[in-house]
Enzyme design. Structure first.
Site, PDB file in Angstrom:
ATOM      1  N   ASP A 176       0.845  -1.193   0.000  1.00  0.00           N
ATOM      2  CA  ASP A 176       0.000   0.000   0.000  1.00  0.00           C
ATOM      3  C   ASP A 176       0.876   1.236   0.000  1.00  0.00           C
ATOM      4  O   ASP A 176       2.032   1.213   0.446  1.00  0.00           O
ATOM      5  CB  ASP A 176      -0.904   0.020   1.237  1.00  0.00           C
ATOM      6  CG  ASP A 176      -0.112   0.252   2.523  1.00  0.00           C
ATOM      7  OD1 ASP A 176      -0.155   1.375   3.062  1.00  0.00           O
ATOM      8  OD2 ASP A 176       0.548  -0.698   2.985  1.00  0.00           O
ATOM      9  N   GLY A 319       7.636  -0.030   4.828  1.00  0.00           N
ATOM     10  CA  GLY A 319       6.340  -0.317   4.216  1.00  0.00           C
ATOM     11  C   GLY A 319       6.386  -0.219   2.707  1.00  0.00           C
ATOM     12  O   GLY A 319       7.412  -0.475   2.072  1.00  0.00           O
ATOM     13  N   GLU A 320       5.246   0.127   2.097  1.00  0.00           N
ATOM     14  CA  GLU A 320       5.135   0.334   0.653  1.00  0.00           C
ATOM     15  C   GLU A 320       5.427  -0.927  -0.154  1.00  0.00           C
ATOM     16  O   GLU A 320       5.742  -0.860  -1.353  1.00  0.00           O
ATOM     17  CB  GLU A 320       6.065   1.467   0.193  1.00  0.00           C
ATOM     18  CG  GLU A 320       5.857   2.774   0.954  1.00  0.00           C
ATOM     19  CD  GLU A 320       6.956   3.782   0.678  1.00  0.00           C
ATOM     20  OE1 GLU A 320       7.579   3.726  -0.393  1.00  0.00           O
ATOM     21  OE2 GLU A 320       7.209   4.622   1.557  1.00  0.00           O
ATOM     22  N   GLY A 321       5.355  -2.101   0.476  1.00  0.00           N
ATOM     23  CA  GLY A 321       5.606  -3.354  -0.222  1.00  0.00           C
ATOM     24  C   GLY A 321       7.052  -3.810  -0.208  1.00  0.00           C
ATOM     25  O   GLY A 321       7.376  -4.880  -0.726  1.00  0.00           O
TER      26      GLY A 321
END
Length: 380
Positions: A176, A319-321
């Site tokens: 996300d 985060g962010e994949g």
């Protein structure tokens, strides 16, 4: 729409194929257990693909759902409210950690704007064309979306999953790009796990100080009061305490399980959506892997509830994949080892049996007959 309908559409990975994969693993030249968890991953992939030996992962793709959350306006995030589009721009420009890793691993990245709070002209048309709404509501005092918008977002996620499956994608790395997303995700997990806000409140990918942590904890507490009365309806739960991007991710995960498309989950946001999806279809988590430990206490609660054991624990909290993408080479390695390691030659064992089966006169005794039968069986 009733998300519970997915329960009848999702089957588990093929158990018979997995047993065949386990039996093949027993015959490899490398002793069973010597490859640790890679054995388990290879067998899981075989069952998911319905193939022994397992096929290589050749067309993975990173899929990122983007959105802003109104609760970020309370100062619960390390980033300013309404700036998720900057994360999207950095990813598209190749300047984010995820983009660097994707370039290094030669994995394409797809970004879907579900609820960014920015002018559409700031981003390419393929990114923004699916937008459901501009930002999600402040979940401590209002619904994140309307029921109609939540359904639209879920249907969007379903459509994206179908597009990926139809295009030949054989594994998805899910992440996300959001500001305030971990607050909404933590509220969902707390509601579904029946725990207090303080137990699930973390510091997010950007990191927050103690004062911001207290504000975040209070926001989750207030969101919980609104979420608990609608626990029986997953779609309404997403509308009340989730957000359009989280609803889209939930639909995406459910449809990936329907299409037998494996998914690597990233952090707390994808884990929260997975937990909602599990509530609707209990077999769905059999199609997912947990990529990494994000350090968020809510993620730990969600993964424990789904019995998913993270592949990596490298302290990656950006985060962010990114953490999930780091796990991809491990999964690809498991597939390669399971497919390419040679099996033991049975002839060596047969020669030993025949030698022991000779009697004192050099004639075949009863043992030799057993050895001959064993050879015939191996030949079959």
């Amino acid at each position: 729409m009733n998300l519970d309908d997915f329960s009848d559409l999702i089957e588990r990975p093929d158990g018979g194929v997995r047993r065949d994969a386990e039996e093949r693993r027993e015959r490899l030249t490398v002793p069973p257990g010597a490859l640790g968890r890679l054995d388990e991953l290879g067998e899981w992939l075989s069952a998911a693909q319905q193939s022994v030996p397992v096929k290589p992962i050749e067309q993975p793709r990173v899929v990122l759902f983007a959105g802003d959350h109104g609760v970020a306006g309370l100062g619960v995030s390390g980033r300013a409210a309404g700036t998720a589009h900057e994360l999207v721009r950095a990813t598209l420009d190749g300047a984010s950690p995820l983009a660097v890793l994707a370039r290094r691993f030669s994995v394409p990245v797809r970004v879907i704007d579900v609820s960014l709070d920015c002018e559409p002209e700031l981003l390419p048309e393929p990114v923004v064309r699916h937008r459901v709404r501009r930002g999600s509501g402040r979940i401590d005092i209002e619904d994140a979306t309307t029921a109609e918008e939540a359904e639209q977002a879920v249907r969007l996620g379903i459509a994206i999953a179908d597009e990926e499956a139809d295009s030949g994608t054989d594994l998805v790395v899910l992440g996300d790009l959001s500001v305030g997303g971990t607050t909404a995700a933590s509220a969902l997990i707390a509601a579904l796990c029946g725990t207090d806000a303080s137990v699930v409140t973390g510091r997010g990918g950007a990191g927050i100080d103690d004062l911001a942590w207290m504000r975040k904890c209070a926001a989750i507490r207030d969101s919980l009061r609104r979420a608990r009365p609608v626990l029986g309806d997953q779609l309404q739960l997403l509308a009340t305490a989730g957000g359009a991007d989280l609803a889209a991710m939930t639909g995406f995960l459910l449809q990936c399980a329907v299409r037998r498309l494996p998914v690597i989950l990233d952090g707390v946001v994808s884990s929260a959506c997975a937990l909602v999806a599990q509530r609707a279809a209990f077999r769905a988590p059999d199609w997912w892997l947990a990529g990494q430990v994000s350090g968020e206490p809510a993620q730990t609660k969600a993964l424990d509830r789904m019995a998913l054991n993270p592949l990596l624990d490298q302290g990656v909290v950006v985060g962010e994949g990114s953490g999930a993408l780091l796990a991809l080479p491990l999964v690809q390695a498991a597939a390669a080892l399971a497919a390419e390691l040679p099996e033991r030659a049975p002839a060596d064992d047969d020669e030993g049996v025949e030698k022991d089966g000779k009697d004192g006169d050099g004639q075949d005794g009863e043992g030799a007959g057993a050895g001959a039968r064993g050879t015939g069986a191996d030949g079959d």
